[in-house]
Design an enzyme around this catalytic site. Structure first.
Site, short mmCIF file in Angstrom:
data_model
loop_
_atom_site.label_atom_id
_atom_site.label_comp_id
_atom_site.label_asym_id
_atom_site.label_seq_id
_atom_site.Cartn_x
_atom_site.Cartn_y
_atom_site.Cartn_z
N THR A 99 41.77 -95.80 -43.34
CA THR A 99 41.93 -96.21 -41.94
C THR A 99 40.57 -96.49 -41.30
OG1 THR A 99 43.96 -94.98 -41.72
CG2 THR A 99 42.81 -95.52 -39.68
N ARG A 116 57.70 -96.99 -44.59
CA ARG A 116 57.14 -96.08 -43.57
C ARG A 116 56.12 -96.80 -42.70
NH1 ARG A 116 51.69 -93.97 -42.41
NH2 ARG A 116 51.94 -91.91 -41.48
N GLY A 168 53.25 -96.03 -39.74
CA GLY A 168 52.50 -94.92 -39.16
C GLY A 168 52.13 -95.18 -37.72
N THR A 179 42.96 -91.45 -36.03
CA THR A 179 43.14 -91.40 -37.48
C THR A 179 43.68 -90.03 -37.84
OG1 THR A 179 42.08 -91.71 -39.63
CG2 THR A 179 40.74 -90.66 -37.93
N GLY A 180 44.41 -89.98 -38.95
CA GLY A 180 44.97 -88.70 -39.38
C GLY A 180 46.43 -88.88 -39.73
N1 ASP Z 1 46.93 -92.61 -39.38
C1 ASP Z 1 47.18 -93.31 -40.62
C2 ASP Z 1 48.65 -93.25 -40.93
O1 ASP Z 1 49.26 -92.22 -40.76
C3 ASP Z 1 46.41 -92.77 -41.77
C4 ASP Z 1 44.95 -92.50 -41.54
O2 ASP Z 1 44.47 -92.38 -40.42
O3 ASP Z 1 44.24 -92.35 -42.55
O4 ASP Z 1 49.18 -94.22 -41.40
#
Ligand code: ASP
EC number: 3.4.19.5
Length: 248
Positions: A118, A146, A148, A168-169
């Site tokens: 990300t 899915r 996000g 992010t997360g």
């Molecule tokens: N937030 C992103 C998701 O859940 C993943 C990430 O931030 O690495 O798709």
């Protein structure tokens, strides 16, 4: 892949999901914002729009790297979708934790500090106009279909006349907390400054160990907070200040 972008002053936004061929999903999100009557296009309709707009397309195998194939194999073996540097070891499943004892390296780093893909960016110009954008391949080993937080305006990305935010997360936790919009909302409704608003949202709206965000305000303030082990981040200002960080 999926992405979104938002232009603060006019609250214009664009988002895309379910891409498999577009080299730069965030550029397509911008075209949705600027060249379509809609805010969000997904799957075959988004790919079709990409072809119409003439954005750069790649063969699907361009996106499949040896490192990521290795990561996916490990995640499948561990039956885990949360398998990267952000997750405290003790919250991983037993299988994932066992796999982390295995000294597998990715880009020269132990797998437990492997960065997900990300990328978020927030910016403020000399007139205080804020913007935000987020682009991702999502979580490793996610289910087909899915979606996000990253393409969801208000969850992973938000900008208005006060601030710009990119998260992010773990997307599911970011969506539940409407993190990006809540930073702007507490600035607006509670009158908080940027850092206070970010602290409030991370403390009050986000489950422990799940995510982080970067933010700018129209005054030129910069804030970032995460409640994970680390977050890859950087900051640059017009007077040449630059900083990067991973851990606290
Ligand atoms: N937030 C992103 C998701 O859940 C993943 C990430 O931030 O690495 O798709």
């Amino acid at each position: 892949m999926e992405a979104s972008i938002m232009d603060g002053p006019k609250r214009r936004c664009g988002a895309v999901s379910g891409l498999t061929t577009v080299k730069n999903p965030v550029s397509l999100a911008r075209l949705v914002m600027e060249k379509s009557p809609h805010s969000y296009l997904a799957f075959s309709g988004a790919e079709e729009f990409a072809r119409q707009q003439g954005v750069e397309l790649m063969q699907n195998d361009y996106f499949i790297t040896e490192d990521n194939v290795g990561m996916l194999k490990l995640a499948k073996e561990a039956n885990s979708i949360l398998f990267d540097y952000r997750i405290p070891l003790e919250t991983c499943s037993a299988g994932a934790a066992a796999a982390m004892d295995n000294p597998l390296q990715m880009n020269g780093l132990p797998i437990s500090v492997y960065a997900p893909e990300t990328v978020g960016c927030v910016a403020v110009d000399s007139e205080g106009r804020c913007a935000a954008a987020t682009s991702t391949g999502g979580l490793m080993n996610k289910m087909t279909g899915r979606i996000g937080d990253s393409p969801l305006i208000g969850a992973g990305t938000y900008a208005c006349d006060l601030c710009g935010i990119s998260c992010t997360g773990e997307g599911e936790a970011i969506i539940r907390g409407t993190l990006a919009r809540d930073v702007a909302a507490v600035m607006e409704y509670k009158g908080l400054g940027l850092q206070q608003a970010v602290d409030f949202v991370i403390n009050e709206r986000l489950d422990e160990g799940k995510a982080g965000l970067i933010a700018v305000s129209r005054n030129g303030d910069v804030a970032c907070r995460y409640n994970t082990n680390g977050m890859f981040r950087g900051c640059a200002t017009e007077d040449g200040f630059m900083q990067v960080g991973i851990w606290n």
